[in-house]
Enzyme design. Sequence first.
Site, short mmCIF file in Angstrom:
data_model
loop_
_atom_site.label_atom_id
_atom_site.label_comp_id
_atom_site.label_asym_id
_atom_site.label_seq_id
_atom_site.Cartn_x
_atom_site.Cartn_y
_atom_site.Cartn_z
N HIS A 189 41.79 37.49 32.98
CA HIS A 189 42.61 38.83 33.03
C HIS A 189 44.14 38.81 32.39
CE1 HIS A 189 40.53 41.07 36.43
NE2 HIS A 189 39.51 40.65 35.41
N LYS A 208 45.09 42.93 35.90
CA LYS A 208 44.22 42.88 34.66
C LYS A 208 44.90 43.36 33.38
CE LYS A 208 39.49 43.95 33.30
NZ LYS A 208 38.00 44.27 33.85
N ASP A 232 34.18 34.71 39.40
CA ASP A 232 33.98 36.00 39.15
C ASP A 232 33.40 36.14 37.67
OD1 ASP A 232 33.94 38.64 38.63
OD2 ASP A 232 36.01 39.06 38.85
N GLU A 287 44.51 42.22 42.89
CA GLU A 287 44.11 41.96 41.26
C GLU A 287 44.59 42.63 40.02
OE1 GLU A 287 39.86 41.10 40.93
OE2 GLU A 287 40.06 40.26 39.23
N TRP A 341 40.72 45.46 43.62
CA TRP A 341 40.95 45.43 42.00
C TRP A 341 40.33 47.03 41.92
CZ3 TRP A 341 36.72 46.56 38.51
CH2 TRP A 341 37.33 46.93 37.27
N ASP A 343 42.74 36.19 38.20
CA ASP A 343 41.42 36.14 37.52
C ASP A 343 41.66 35.73 36.21
OD1 ASP A 343 39.29 36.97 35.80
OD2 ASP A 343 38.46 38.34 37.39
N ASP A 351 37.82 39.68 28.38
CA ASP A 351 37.26 39.38 29.87
C ASP A 351 35.89 39.25 29.84
OD1 ASP A 351 37.35 39.13 32.55
OD2 ASP A 351 37.51 41.20 32.79
N ASP A 365 33.58 37.43 31.13
CA ASP A 365 33.05 36.81 32.31
C ASP A 365 31.64 36.02 31.99
OD1 ASP A 365 34.29 38.03 34.65
OD2 ASP A 365 34.01 39.64 33.68
N HIS A 397 39.94 34.17 41.00
CA HIS A 397 38.65 34.42 40.36
C HIS A 397 38.34 33.49 39.11
CE1 HIS A 397 38.02 38.62 42.04
NE2 HIS A 397 38.12 37.96 43.02
C1 RNT Z 1 37.19 43.17 36.85
C2 RNT Z 1 37.68 42.60 37.99
C3 RNT Z 1 36.91 42.47 39.38
C4 RNT Z 1 35.49 42.44 39.19
C5 RNT Z 1 34.63 42.56 40.45
C6 RNT Z 1 33.22 42.95 40.15
O1 RNT Z 1 37.47 42.84 35.79
O2 RNT Z 1 37.66 41.05 37.68
O3 RNT Z 1 37.48 41.32 40.18
O4 RNT Z 1 34.71 41.49 38.43
O5 RNT Z 1 35.20 43.31 41.39
ZN ZN Z 2 38.10 39.35 38.93
#
Ligand code: RNT
Ligand code: ZN
Length: 417
Positions: free
Chosen positions: A260, A226, A324, A224, A185, A257, A292, A294, A284
Site C-alpha cells: 500500500h 492505502k 494479505d 489500514e 480498511w 500493508d 498492489d 497481492d 499485512h
Molecule cells: C485492500 C487491503 C485489505 C484487503 C482485505 C481483503 O487493499 O489490503 O486489507 O486486502 O481486507
Molecule cells: Zn491489507
Amino acid sequence: MNEAKIKQAYDIAVERYAEFGIDVEKVLEKLHAVEISMHCWQADDVAGFESAGDLTGGIQATGNYPGKARNIEELRADILKASSLIPGKQRLNLHEIYGDFGGKKVDRNEVEPAHFESWIQWGLEHGMKLDFNSTSFSHPKSGDLSLSNPDKAIRDFWIDHTKRCRAIAEEMGRRQGDPCIMNLWVHDGSKDITVNRMKYRALLKDSLDQIFAQKYDNMKDCIESKVFGIGLESYTVGSNDFYIGYGAQNNKIVTLDTGHFHPTESVADKLSSLLLFVPEVMLHVSRPVRWDSDHVTIMNDDTLDLMHEIVRCDALDKVHIGLDYFDASINRLGAYIIGTRATQKCLLRALLEPLAQLRQYEANGQGFERLALLEEAKNLPWNAVWDMYCLRNGVPVGESFIVDVQKYEQEVTSKRN
Ligand code: RNT
Ligand code: ZN
C-alpha cells in the site's frame, strides 16, 4: 530428508551462531511464540459466503486456477490442511463476509456475534485464534464511498456495520482469551480529480469517532491506509497520512500493508517511527508487483527487511504479523504455505542476526566491518535451523510439502468446480 543429517547440520549451525553469542534454542522459542495471522480470503479469492457478487472496492484477484473453497466447510478444511504443513501455530483472520450465515441473507447491518459462533467454536477446537475485519466492499451500497459518504443513510449503514463488527471481534477475543485484532480498511476514494478532499476525510474521521466511541477490553482496533485502488486512482480518503494522524491522536494500532505504498518506499523503515507514536502495529505482509497486486509473499528483500526491523526495534510484542495476498492463478493452498513459511523464515533469519556485533561496529563508526558482517550474515546457516524447526514441529522439511499439496489437490480441491 534424512533426520540424522538435519540434526547434524543443526548442531553445526548452533556452534556457528554461538560464536556471535546467539543462543539458537532461545531464538526458536521466540519464533515459536509468534502466531502469524493467516488471511481466510486466499482460499476463495475474497468471495466470502454472503453472495455470489463481484469483488469490488478496487481490489482484484487475478487468475482462475481450479479448486477454490466454495463454502465454509471447504474453507475450514483448506485452512487446517495448510496449517498442518506450516510449523508453529497460526491465527486466522476472518472478514465479515465469511460469517456462518446458514444460507440466509444477512445484510451487513444485521450481522451479529451469533453468525460467528461456529467460527469461535471451531477456533477453540483447533487452537486457532481469530482476528477480524469489517467488509466495506462487494456490496450494493459500497459505491466509491462508504464511511466517508456524504449521503447520511449510506454512511450510517457502514457505521452500523463497523460497530457490529467490533462487537463480533470483542466476542471472539473474550472467548479465545486473547484480544481479537480487528482491522478497518475501507476502499473509499475517487477515480478522478477530487475537489472535496477535506470533506470526505472529515466525514471519515467523524465516522471513526462514532465507531470507536464504544470501548472494549477483548478486541483491538487497527486502521489500514492505502495509496490507491483500481478504479480509485486519484484520491484515497484513508491515506497513510490520514491514518497515522488518526492513530497517533487516538492511540489506535496502525496497519501497514506492504502493498500500500509507493514502490520505492521502505515499509520496514516505518516501524521505528510509528512505534514511537502509536501503541502497536499490524502488518499485512504481501508482495506488490508493480501495483498492489497481492502476489504471494516470498522471502525477498522487502519481507526480510521488515522482519529484521521488527527484531532490531525489539518490537515482537508490539507488532502483529498478518498476511494479505490473494493469488487465484496457482494452487491456493500452496499459496498459503509458501507465504506463511516465507514470513517465518524471514523472521527466523532476523532473529539469528548477529545484532550485538553489528551494533558494536556501528557504535564504533566501523562502517566497513558492519557492511561486511551484514553481507556474511546472509549466508550463516539459518536454513539448518529452519529445517530443524520444521522437523521438531512435525511438518514437512524443505520442499517436501509440495507433494502434500499435490496430494490434497488430487484428492480434494481438483474435485471442486
Ligand atoms: C485492500 C487491503 C485489505 C484487503 C482485505 C481483503 O487493499 O489490503 O486489507 O486486502 O481486507
Ligand atoms: Zn491489507
